[in-house]
Motif scaffolding. Structure first.
Motif, PDB file in Angstrom:
ATOM      1  N   ALA A 207      52.905  39.764  31.290  1.00  0.00           N
ATOM      2  CA  ALA A 207      53.036  41.135  32.027  1.00  0.00           C
ATOM      3  C   ALA A 207      52.594  41.396  33.333  1.00  0.00           C
ATOM      4  O   ALA A 207      52.430  42.224  33.775  1.00  0.00           O
ATOM      5  CB  ALA A 207      52.155  41.915  30.814  1.00  0.00           C
ATOM      6  N   GLY A 208      52.085  40.163  33.924  1.00  0.00           N
ATOM      7  CA  GLY A 208      51.740  40.215  35.480  1.00  0.00           C
ATOM      8  C   GLY A 208      50.211  40.363  35.449  1.00  0.00           C
ATOM      9  O   GLY A 208      49.779  40.855  36.590  1.00  0.00           O
ATOM     10  N   ALA A 209      49.469  39.958  34.340  1.00  0.00           N
ATOM     11  CA  ALA A 209      47.907  40.392  34.584  1.00  0.00           C
ATOM     12  C   ALA A 209      47.388  39.436  35.545  1.00  0.00           C
ATOM     13  O   ALA A 209      47.700  38.196  35.524  1.00  0.00           O
ATOM     14  CB  ALA A 209      47.381  40.200  33.089  1.00  0.00           C
ATOM     15  N   ALA A 210      46.207  39.778  36.066  1.00  0.00           N
ATOM     16  CA  ALA A 210      45.409  39.092  36.932  1.00  0.00           C
ATOM     17  C   ALA A 210      44.449  38.302  36.108  1.00  0.00           C
ATOM     18  O   ALA A 210      44.087  38.748  34.974  1.00  0.00           O
ATOM     19  CB  ALA A 210      44.629  39.821  38.070  1.00  0.00           C
ATOM     20  N   PHE A 211      43.850  37.116  36.440  1.00  0.00           N
ATOM     21  CA  PHE A 211      43.077  36.068  35.696  1.00  0.00           C
ATOM     22  C   PHE A 211      41.776  35.993  36.691  1.00  0.00           C
ATOM     23  O   PHE A 211      42.083  35.695  37.733  1.00  0.00           O
ATOM     24  CB  PHE A 211      43.634  34.955  35.053  1.00  0.00           C
ATOM     25  CG  PHE A 211      44.575  35.379  33.899  1.00  0.00           C
ATOM     26  CD1 PHE A 211      44.126  35.213  32.652  1.00  0.00           C
ATOM     27  CD2 PHE A 211      45.750  35.656  34.073  1.00  0.00           C
ATOM     28  CE1 PHE A 211      44.957  35.565  31.506  1.00  0.00           C
ATOM     29  CE2 PHE A 211      46.603  36.262  33.143  1.00  0.00           C
ATOM     30  CZ  PHE A 211      46.456  36.213  31.765  1.00  0.00           C
ATOM     31  N   GLY A 212      40.633  35.816  36.282  1.00  0.00           N
ATOM     32  CA  GLY A 212      39.523  35.215  36.644  1.00  0.00           C
ATOM     33  C   GLY A 212      38.193  34.849  35.949  1.00  0.00           C
ATOM     34  O   GLY A 212      38.301  35.146  34.610  1.00  0.00           O
ATOM     35  N   THR A 394      44.329  44.742  34.778  1.00  0.00           N
ATOM     36  CA  THR A 394      44.882  44.738  36.185  1.00  0.00           C
ATOM     37  C   THR A 394      45.800  43.744  36.829  1.00  0.00           C
ATOM     38  O   THR A 394      45.657  42.710  36.292  1.00  0.00           O
ATOM     39  CB  THR A 394      43.564  44.854  37.303  1.00  0.00           C
ATOM     40  OG1 THR A 394      42.659  43.684  36.854  1.00  0.00           O
ATOM     41  CG2 THR A 394      42.486  46.061  36.721  1.00  0.00           C
ATOM     42  N   ALA A 395      46.610  43.947  37.525  1.00  0.00           N
ATOM     43  CA  ALA A 395      47.487  43.247  38.041  1.00  0.00           C
ATOM     44  C   ALA A 395      46.778  42.686  39.458  1.00  0.00           C
ATOM     45  O   ALA A 395      45.625  42.769  39.708  1.00  0.00           O
ATOM     46  CB  ALA A 395      48.771  43.821  38.429  1.00  0.00           C
ATOM     47  N   GLU A 396      47.297  41.535  40.011  1.00  0.00           N
ATOM     48  CA  GLU A 396      46.783  40.791  41.178  1.00  0.00           C
ATOM     49  C   GLU A 396      46.555  41.652  42.079  1.00  0.00           C
ATOM     50  O   GLU A 396      45.580  41.680  42.896  1.00  0.00           O
ATOM     51  CB  GLU A 396      47.669  39.797  41.667  1.00  0.00           C
ATOM     52  CG  GLU A 396      47.772  38.373  40.775  1.00  0.00           C
ATOM     53  CD  GLU A 396      46.634  37.713  40.724  1.00  0.00           C
ATOM     54  OE1 GLU A 396      45.600  37.817  41.490  1.00  0.00           O
ATOM     55  OE2 GLU A 396      46.321  36.672  39.809  1.00  0.00           O
TER      56      GLU A 396
END
Length: 446
Positions: A207-212, A394-396
């Motif tokens: 779905a285009g999620a940001a990761f961290g 959130t997306a990138e």
């Protein structure tokens, strides 16, 4: 089959997912709860205390590299979340100290997740167990539900105004552990339910999620090596007393301040040669820490006796000199380690240990010496789906992905090589997810 739709679809029935479903149901939303397991609860069924840092100052001191927005939401939301537990009828104990820096409550988590299930059912919600979520359904850049493979093998497209990912992390997937935590994490022991295998990670990625965040680490504990480890052992065999012992790697050296916390030492050991080390305590450590409760009210088995009974690599040395008889196949040089302990004891007395011990700067000079080889076990990662304070994924770009929420151990950013309560995180952000769905104009007419 294509459903007409729900206000909230929750993927994952652990602490975060159960919390969100109960909250949403009591707010009048239509809710569908999906999980791959045969029952609700996930890893919450192995836990017993809900706690976190008592204020923002302690949170910043203990977790300086965590996302400040998420840190603030957790601290501010914890008190109201505990109040909500009590209103709901959960079995919550009085406030008590947890570790050296936390405050929280005993919580009967089995009663709580069963209560959440009952609330959802009483309000007309639907529960699908033994069901795999194959993909999220998209409309443009918005998530509008998911395709679920139910227990009978049928594909079902479930439409929802909001979809919450709460599958509990990726700790049960060796490849994701190796990729996101450390190459040595591929083979470490699992201190968690076996179903948290990265489903939420894969769904959010698509779905285009940001990761961290990279290098954030994980929550876990040290356990004895060379044993068969199961869910019945998650507390009994965790070597919490490591905070008062000394830990040596295969180079026969200390490499971290063990006194800061067993869960921090666990992360450090993962990065040492072969991810194993020799944990040594003296008679004082055995008497005062190995055989006492880690948290007030918890069980207090003799950790050394249990490791010995279960076939771990253990031994008792009547003097430091006897450490030279360590089995050769273990790979340590006992004479060198004995000299290191003698040097440590001398340095403590003159106030200059080469590797500091901030919280227990006492010598190990009361024989006999209790030796346990130890390895890391992972409970859940700190690397995960990025969200804002309202549990919106959130997306990138930092912008929320419409319709997509996440909470619990699937998320990242809050903890960075620090820890202040997994249940509290799931509880606070599970409530936040339900409230976000409600504030978006829900409930609606089906």
């Amino acid at each position: 089959m294509k459903d007409n739709g729900f206000d909230l679809l929750v993927i994952g029935a652990g602490m975060a997912g159960c919390t969100a479903t109960a909250r949403a149901a009591t707010q009048g939303m239509s809710v569908c709860l999906v999980d791959v397991a045969a029952d609700v609860g996930g890893s919450a069924r192995y836990a017993g205390y809900v706690w976190t840092m008592p204020d923002h100052e302690v949170m910043a001191e203990q977790n300086p590299d965590g996302d400040p927005v998420l840190r603030r939401r957790l601290v501010d939301g914890f008190g109201p979340a505990v109040d909500w537990l009590r209103v709901l009828g959960a079995d919550v104990g009085p406030a008590q100290r947890i570790l050296s820096y936390g405050r929280g409550h005993r919580l009967d988590t089995n009663h709580y997740v069963d209560l959440c299930r009952k609330i959802l059912q009483d309000f007309g919600g639907e529960i699908l167990l033994g069901a795999d979520t194959e993909e999220l359904t998209m409309s443009g850049d918005a998530v509008v539900g998911a395709v679920v493979r139910t227990a009978d093998g049928a594909a079902r497209e479930i439409r929802a105004e909001h979809t919450l990912i709460a599958t509990g992390g990726f700790q049960a997937d060796p490849e994701l552990r190796a990729r996101c935590l450390h190459p040595s994490a591929r083979t470490i022991a699992l201190r968690s339910n076996p179903n948290s295998r990265g489903d939420g990670h894969r769904l959010a990625t698509a779905a285009g999620a940001a990761f961290g965040t990279a290098g954030a680490g994980f929550y876990g504990h040290l356990i004895p090596s060379e044993i068969s480890f199961s869910d019945a052992d998650y507390v009994e065999l965790a070597l919490y007393y490591s905070e008062h012992a000394l830990l040596f790697n295969l180079d026969n050296k200390r490499f971290t301040d063990e006194s800061l916390a067993d869960h921090l030492t666990t992360m450090e050991l993962l990065e040492q040669p072969e991810a194993r080390g020799l944990l040594i305590g003296d008679a004082r450590v055995h008497r005062d820490w190995m055989t006492t409760a880690y948290v007030e009210g918890a069980i207090a088995p003799d950790k050394f006796a249990l490791a010995s009974k279960r076939g771990g690599r253990v031994g008792v040395a009547e003097s430091l000199d006897e450490l030279k008889y360590l089995p050769e196949e273990w790979g340590y040089d006992g004479s060198v380690i004995a000299a290191e302990i003698e040097s440590y004891n001398a340095s403590v007395r003159d106030g200059s240990p080469s590797v500091p011990r901030a919280l227990d700067a006492l010598p190990l000079d009361e024989p006999p010496y209790y030796v346990v080889e130890t390895v890391p076990a992972v409970t859940f990662p700190f690397v995960g789906i990025r969200t804002d304070a309202n549990a919106r994924v959130t997306a990138e770009s930092g912008d929320p992905i419409p319709g997509l929420l996440a909470a619990g151990s699937d998320t990242g950013g809050l903890w960075h090589r620090a820890y202040g309560g997994g249940l509290a995180t799931a509880l606070v952000f599970g409530l936040a997810a339900a409230d976000t769905a409600a504030s978006a104009g829900l409930p609606r007419d089906a």
